[in-house]
Design a protein around this motif. Structure first.
Motif, PDB file in Angstrom:
ATOM      1  N   ALA A 115       0.837  -1.211   0.000  1.00  0.00           N
ATOM      2  CA  ALA A 115       0.000   0.000   0.000  1.00  0.00           C
ATOM      3  C   ALA A 115       0.866   1.253   0.000  1.00  0.00           C
ATOM      4  O   ALA A 115       1.822   1.350   0.769  1.00  0.00           O
ATOM      5  N   ASP A 116       0.525   2.194  -0.879  1.00  0.00           N
ATOM      6  CA  ASP A 116       1.231   3.480  -0.870  1.00  0.00           C
ATOM      7  C   ASP A 116       0.311   4.639  -0.471  1.00  0.00           C
ATOM      8  O   ASP A 116       0.774   5.779  -0.359  1.00  0.00           O
ATOM      9  N   TYR A 117      -0.964   4.364  -0.230  1.00  0.00           N
ATOM     10  CA  TYR A 117      -1.919   5.322   0.338  1.00  0.00           C
ATOM     11  C   TYR A 117      -2.781   4.573   1.353  1.00  0.00           C
ATOM     12  O   TYR A 117      -3.230   3.450   1.076  1.00  0.00           O
ATOM     13  N   VAL A 118      -3.012   5.177   2.528  1.00  0.00           N
ATOM     14  CA  VAL A 118      -3.930   4.578   3.500  1.00  0.00           C
ATOM     15  C   VAL A 118      -4.923   5.636   3.969  1.00  0.00           C
ATOM     16  O   VAL A 118      -4.606   6.816   4.073  1.00  0.00           O
ATOM     17  N   PHE A 119      -6.132   5.159   4.240  1.00  0.00           N
ATOM     18  CA  PHE A 119      -7.213   6.037   4.698  1.00  0.00           C
ATOM     19  C   PHE A 119      -7.806   5.455   5.975  1.00  0.00           C
ATOM     20  O   PHE A 119      -8.581   4.503   5.944  1.00  0.00           O
ATOM     21  N   PRO A 120      -7.421   5.996   7.146  1.00  0.00           N
ATOM     22  CA  PRO A 120      -8.018   5.538   8.392  1.00  0.00           C
ATOM     23  C   PRO A 120      -9.259   6.334   8.769  1.00  0.00           C
ATOM     24  O   PRO A 120      -9.249   7.565   8.738  1.00  0.00           O
ATOM     25  N   ALA A 121     -10.331   5.621   9.105  1.00  0.00           N
ATOM     26  CA  ALA A 121     -11.522   6.238   9.695  1.00  0.00           C
ATOM     27  C   ALA A 121     -11.666   5.598  11.062  1.00  0.00           C
ATOM     28  O   ALA A 121     -12.464   4.687  11.262  1.00  0.00           O
ATOM     29  N   ALA A 122     -10.843   6.057  12.001  1.00  0.00           N
ATOM     30  CA  ALA A 122     -10.657   5.278  13.224  1.00  0.00           C
ATOM     31  C   ALA A 122     -10.353   6.114  14.459  1.00  0.00           C
ATOM     32  O   ALA A 122      -9.768   5.612  15.418  1.00  0.00           O
ATOM     33  N   GLY A 123     -10.716   7.384  14.464  1.00  0.00           N
ATOM     34  CA  GLY A 123     -10.495   8.204  15.639  1.00  0.00           C
ATOM     35  C   GLY A 123      -9.027   8.284  16.030  1.00  0.00           C
ATOM     36  O   GLY A 123      -8.146   8.501  15.186  1.00  0.00           O
ATOM     37  N   PHE A 124      -8.742   8.096  17.325  1.00  0.00           N
ATOM     38  CA  PHE A 124      -7.362   8.186  17.804  1.00  0.00           C
ATOM     39  C   PHE A 124      -6.515   7.043  17.252  1.00  0.00           C
ATOM     40  O   PHE A 124      -5.300   7.199  17.059  1.00  0.00           O
ATOM     41  N   THR A 125      -7.127   5.911  16.958  1.00  0.00           N
ATOM     42  CA  THR A 125      -6.408   4.821  16.283  1.00  0.00           C
ATOM     43  C   THR A 125      -5.861   5.314  14.950  1.00  0.00           C
ATOM     44  O   THR A 125      -4.744   4.964  14.549  1.00  0.00           O
ATOM     45  N   GLY A 126      -6.639   6.138  14.282  1.00  0.00           N
ATOM     46  CA  GLY A 126      -6.218   6.683  12.993  1.00  0.00           C
ATOM     47  C   GLY A 126      -5.044   7.634  13.099  1.00  0.00           C
ATOM     48  O   GLY A 126      -4.259   7.761  12.153  1.00  0.00           O
ATOM     49  N   ILE A 127      -4.909   8.311  14.240  1.00  0.00           N
ATOM     50  CA  ILE A 127      -3.754   9.193  14.440  1.00  0.00           C
ATOM     51  C   ILE A 127      -2.463   8.377  14.346  1.00  0.00           C
ATOM     52  O   ILE A 127      -1.481   8.798  13.729  1.00  0.00           O
ATOM     53  N   GLY A 128      -2.475   7.205  14.966  1.00  0.00           N
ATOM     54  CA  GLY A 128      -1.310   6.329  14.870  1.00  0.00           C
ATOM     55  C   GLY A 128      -1.031   5.911  13.439  1.00  0.00           C
ATOM     56  O   GLY A 128       0.131   5.821  13.018  1.00  0.00           O
ATOM     57  N   ALA A 129      -2.096   5.661  12.676  1.00  0.00           N
ATOM     58  CA  ALA A 129      -1.930   5.276  11.277  1.00  0.00           C
ATOM     59  C   ALA A 129      -1.297   6.401  10.463  1.00  0.00           C
ATOM     60  O   ALA A 129      -0.413   6.164   9.631  1.00  0.00           O
ATOM     61  N   LEU A 130      -1.744   7.635  10.687  1.00  0.00           N
ATOM     62  CA  LEU A 130      -1.194   8.770   9.942  1.00  0.00           C
ATOM     63  C   LEU A 130       0.289   8.968  10.260  1.00  0.00           C
ATOM     64  O   LEU A 130       1.110   9.193   9.354  1.00  0.00           O
ATOM     65  N   LYS A 131       0.634   8.877  11.520  1.00  0.00           N
ATOM     66  CA  LYS A 131       2.039   9.065  11.910  1.00  0.00           C
ATOM     67  C   LYS A 131       2.920   7.945  11.374  1.00  0.00           C
ATOM     68  O   LYS A 131       4.065   8.177  10.957  1.00  0.00           O
ATOM     69  N   GLU A 132       2.381   6.735  11.356  1.00  0.00           N
ATOM     70  CA  GLU A 132       3.154   5.615  10.819  1.00  0.00           C
ATOM     71  C   GLU A 132       3.314   5.741   9.307  1.00  0.00           C
ATOM     72  O   GLU A 132       4.360   5.382   8.744  1.00  0.00           O
ATOM     73  N   ALA A 133       2.275   6.246   8.628  1.00  0.00           N
ATOM     74  CA  ALA A 133       2.384   6.477   7.189  1.00  0.00           C
ATOM     75  C   ALA A 133       3.539   7.428   6.889  1.00  0.00           C
ATOM     76  O   ALA A 133       4.326   7.213   5.963  1.00  0.00           O
ATOM     77  N   GLN A 134       3.644   8.490   7.675  1.00  0.00           N
ATOM     78  CA  GLN A 134       4.750   9.432   7.490  1.00  0.00           C
ATOM     79  C   GLN A 134       6.088   8.743   7.747  1.00  0.00           C
ATOM     80  O   GLN A 134       7.050   8.930   6.989  1.00  0.00           O
ATOM     81  N   LYS A 135       6.145   7.942   8.773  1.00  0.00           N
ATOM     82  CA  LYS A 135       7.388   7.226   9.092  1.00  0.00           C
ATOM     83  C   LYS A 135       7.771   6.278   7.971  1.00  0.00           C
ATOM     84  O   LYS A 135       8.968   6.124   7.650  1.00  0.00           O
ATOM     85  N   GLN A 136       6.782   5.661   7.351  1.00  0.00           N
ATOM     86  CA  GLN A 136       7.035   4.684   6.289  1.00  0.00           C
ATOM     87  C   GLN A 136       7.254   5.325   4.927  1.00  0.00           C
ATOM     88  O   GLN A 136       7.594   4.645   3.963  1.00  0.00           O
ATOM     89  N   GLY A 137       7.020   6.628   4.831  1.00  0.00           N
ATOM     90  CA  GLY A 137       7.232   7.326   3.567  1.00  0.00           C
ATOM     91  C   GLY A 137       6.133   7.121   2.544  1.00  0.00           C
ATOM     92  O   GLY A 137       6.377   7.204   1.338  1.00  0.00           O
ATOM     93  N   ILE A 138       4.913   6.846   3.017  1.00  0.00           N
ATOM     94  CA  ILE A 138       3.783   6.722   2.097  1.00  0.00           C
ATOM     95  C   ILE A 138       2.814   7.870   2.366  1.00  0.00           C
ATOM     96  O   ILE A 138       3.006   8.679   3.275  1.00  0.00           O
ATOM     97  N   TYR A 139       1.747   7.918   1.568  1.00  0.00           N
ATOM     98  CA  TYR A 139       0.746   8.965   1.724  1.00  0.00           C
ATOM     99  C   TYR A 139      -0.464   8.450   2.506  1.00  0.00           C
ATOM    100  O   TYR A 139      -0.720   7.251   2.586  1.00  0.00           O
ATOM    101  N   ALA A 140      -1.216   9.402   3.066  1.00  0.00           N
ATOM    102  CA  ALA A 140      -2.390   9.053   3.864  1.00  0.00           C
ATOM    103  C   ALA A 140      -3.433  10.151   3.745  1.00  0.00           C
ATOM    104  O   ALA A 140      -3.166  11.236   3.212  1.00  0.00           O
ATOM    105  N   PHE A 141      -4.623   9.844   4.234  1.00  0.00           N
ATOM    106  CA  PHE A 141      -5.735  10.789   4.244  1.00  0.00           C
ATOM    107  C   PHE A 141      -6.284  10.907   5.658  1.00  0.00           C
ATOM    108  O   PHE A 141      -6.449   9.902   6.342  1.00  0.00           O
ATOM    109  N   GLY A 142      -6.576  12.134   6.081  1.00  0.00           N
ATOM    110  CA  GLY A 142      -7.202  12.350   7.370  1.00  0.00           C
ATOM    111  C   GLY A 142      -8.706  12.190   7.282  1.00  0.00           C
ATOM    112  O   GLY A 142      -9.271  11.955   6.210  1.00  0.00           O
ATOM    113  N   VAL A 143      -9.366  12.333   8.423  1.00  0.00           N
ATOM    114  CA  VAL A 143     -10.815  12.131   8.463  1.00  0.00           C
ATOM    115  C   VAL A 143     -11.451  13.062   9.501  1.00  0.00           C
ATOM    116  O   VAL A 143     -10.814  13.416  10.497  1.00  0.00           O
TER     117      VAL A 143
END
Length: 316
Positions: A213-241
């Protein structure tokens, strides 16, 4: 108030009243104010998402309309206790966020039939509860279009919080958008089972990156915050909600699907300020009603054809 014939006493009494009003900035209703009591989610404020958006809507109403409000963060999950605390303060409306608030709202709406309630993201059948839901599928469809158009690996991911209808609508719209823009793309899907675990969001994102995956979209509240930060760490793109989450991970968040809880609650307070009561029933807000939409697109550029497809989907 008893009539007094002493000018001095009248003057001092008025001074006392003014001081009392000046100190009442977030509490119960007064004769000339509209007030609200807000129950945020059990994650509390600071989620950069659902609860913060609701709070911002009431802050805007306070600043622009002169309303007052108080709030509770149900960390102990005792929604009924916190809701009743706010009811006893005498607010014009009590607002509950999310399906977890509904049992308490329904119970207390029956117990206090003259109290007006607003329930966000769930639907009550009671006459004194106004239910406001959103067409999450319309907003997440826009996110899916972008992911489908821009993925270079033909693999993108959706991360849900709890497996409930509102999150399923996010998933449905996202998948539809991806497939419309790129029929060859694969959408990885996983539910965390919680809205409160940023570590879980990180681990799911790690797994999705390993699957390409090179883009992830979390719809998960505070769980999603972890996903966004990990996406940045992994060098991929993400979407907020829910709100613009760009500042959570500025090197990863391309845009965010806005669920404009702030706009909805500002509208509720405007209605009350204008002297119009809440009529109960259900309202559903989508793109046309400005209930959902997109934050500014950053980090990537859309070509003319891509922008045209997105504009068509947003009705522009």
């Amino acid at each position: 108030m008893k009539r007094t014939y002493s000018i001095c006493i009248v003057f001092l009494s008025m001074v006392g009243i003014l001081i009392g009003c000046a100190n009442d900035t977030t509490g119960a209703n007064t004769a000339n104010e509209i007030s609200a009591g807000l129950i945020v989610t059990e994650s509390g404020l600071g989620d950069d998402s659902f609860s913060d958006s609701a709070f911002q809507g009431l802050e805007q109403a306070r600043d622009e309309l002169g309303i007052t409000f108080d709030y509770r963060e149900p960390f102990d999950q005792d929604y009924e206790k916190h809701t009743e605390d706010l009811i006893k303060q005498g607010h014009d409306v009590i607002i509950g966020l999310g399906y977890n608030a509904q049992p308490a709202i329904d119970t207390l709406a029956e117990e206090y039939p003259d109290q007006a309630f607003v329930l966000i993201d769930a639907v009550s059948e009671l006459e004194n509860v106004t239910s406001i839901t959103f067409k999450e599928d319309e907003g997440s469809h826009l996110i899916g279009l972008i992911a489908g158009m821009k993925t270079e690996t033909n693999t993108v991911g959706f991360i849900g919080g709890e497996n409930i209808p509102v999150i399923e609508r996010f998933e449905k719209g996202f998948k539809a958008g991806v497939k419309e823009a790129n029929p060859e793309a694969t959408v990885l899907t996983e539910y965390a089972g919680t809205f409160d675990d940023d570590q879980k969001g990180q681990s799911i994102t790690q797994d999705m990156v390993e699957e390409g995956a090179d883009y992830v979209f979390p719809a998960a509240g505070f769980t999603g915050i972890g996903a966004l930060k990990e996406a940045q760490k992994q060098g991929i793109y993400a979407f907020g909600v829910d709100s613009d989450q760009y500042f959570v991970a500025e090197e990863a968040v391309v845009t965010s699907m806005l669920k404009n809880v702030n706009v909805a609650l500002y509208g509720v307070m405007q209605q009350l300020k204008d002297g119009n009561g809440l009529e109960g029933g259900a309202r559903t807000l989508g793109i046309e009603e400005k209930g959902v939409g997109l934050a500014p697109i950053r980090l990537i550029e859309l070509n003319n054809d891509e922008q045209s497809l997105l504009d068509k989907a947003t009705g522009e």
